[in-house]
Scaffold this active site. Structure first.
Site: not given
Length: 268
Positions: A70, A142, A144, A149
């Site tokens: 990313d 979380n 990801h 996400e």
């Protein structure tokens, strides 16, 4: 999925590096190695172990192609906190992967359409290279993967994504305040990640325990993007004791890590 648990940060790094090297050997296509690269603190020890392997002649990354997971949108790739610069410092300068072989999604452009077109071209570039042989991964608190996400489509491709508030808060320590953290990124999609020959995910610390339990033992769900590892035929999850602390099937993972020998076979 194989779950391997190390007793120290050094052991976690060694286990992860050994599985990266074995994956490159198994899924490689001859002369050209193609390695998927993750940023963050979790894989740093792994990269140091790969550097040791290169120094000892057990590995050679001098002609390897690297594909980043990313990149931020809105900061130049020369920015010290861009993932391109991070990978130059933490991977290229450590394991000897040439900067010329480092590929990173483009997070700049005149229009949103231009950035998305670059994202589409990134997926095409991975395919043109023969596919990623081993993808190194971390996981967010979380759940990801990359910057996919919660709520990300399980078949998604490289694309523009909005960063979750928690992700921006976690990354604010690298910037001069959260107001300077980009709000968007370009990330490999979950579908893109799943096409790699082997996935090697590294997670350490109690802060990752809930995400790991959900990814490894929870339901396959967009609510926990990391759960897509359950769909992959060659996924290796390497943890320390703290990250593994909420796994219900810990005893089985330890038994399975011992592997199988000829003595386990029944000859009829």
């Amino acid at each position: 999925m194989r779950v391997l648990i190390g007793s120290s940060p050094e052991e976690v790094a060694r286990i992860a590096a050994d599985n990266v090297l074995a994956g490159l050997a198994e899924h490689g296509n001859g002369a050209q190695q193609v390695l998927g690269l993750a940023t963050g603190s979790s894989p740093l020890g792994l990269y140091r172990e790969l550097a040791v392997a290169a120094a000892q002649g057990r590995a050679d990354f001098s002609s390897t192609l690297g594909f980043a997971l990313d990149e931020y949108i809105g900061i130049p790739d020369t920015h010290e906190q861009s993932y391109r610069q991070t990978l130059v410092n933490e991977v290229c300068n450590v394991i000897g992967l040439p900067v010329s072989g480092l590929n990173v999604p483009k997070g700049t452009g005149s229009t949103v359409a231009e950035v998305q077109a670059s994202a589409d071209a990134y997926d095409a570039a991975i395919k043109a290279a023969g596919g990623i042989q081993v993808q190194i991964l971390g996981i967010g608190a979380n759940g990801h993967l990359g910057f996919n996400e919660p709520g990300s489509a399980l078949t998604s491709r490289t694309r523009i994504k909005r960063l979750a508030s928690k992700t921006r808060q976690d990354n604010a320590r690298f910037f001069d305040g959260i107001e300077h953290v980009p709000t968007h990124c370009v990330t490999q999609g979950l579908g893109t990640i799943l096409e790699a020959g082997r996935l090697v995910l590294v997670a350490t610390g109690a802060g990752k325990a809930d995400a790991i339990a959900a990814a490894v033992e929870g339901a396959l769900s967009a609510s926990c993007p990391g759960s897509v590892l359950q769909l992959h035929r060659d996924a290796v999850v390497v943890l320390d004791e703290a990250a593994a602390s909420k796994l219900a099937q810990r005893e089985y993972y330890d038994d399975a890590a011992a592997g199988i020998t000829d003595e386990n076979l029944v000859v009829g």
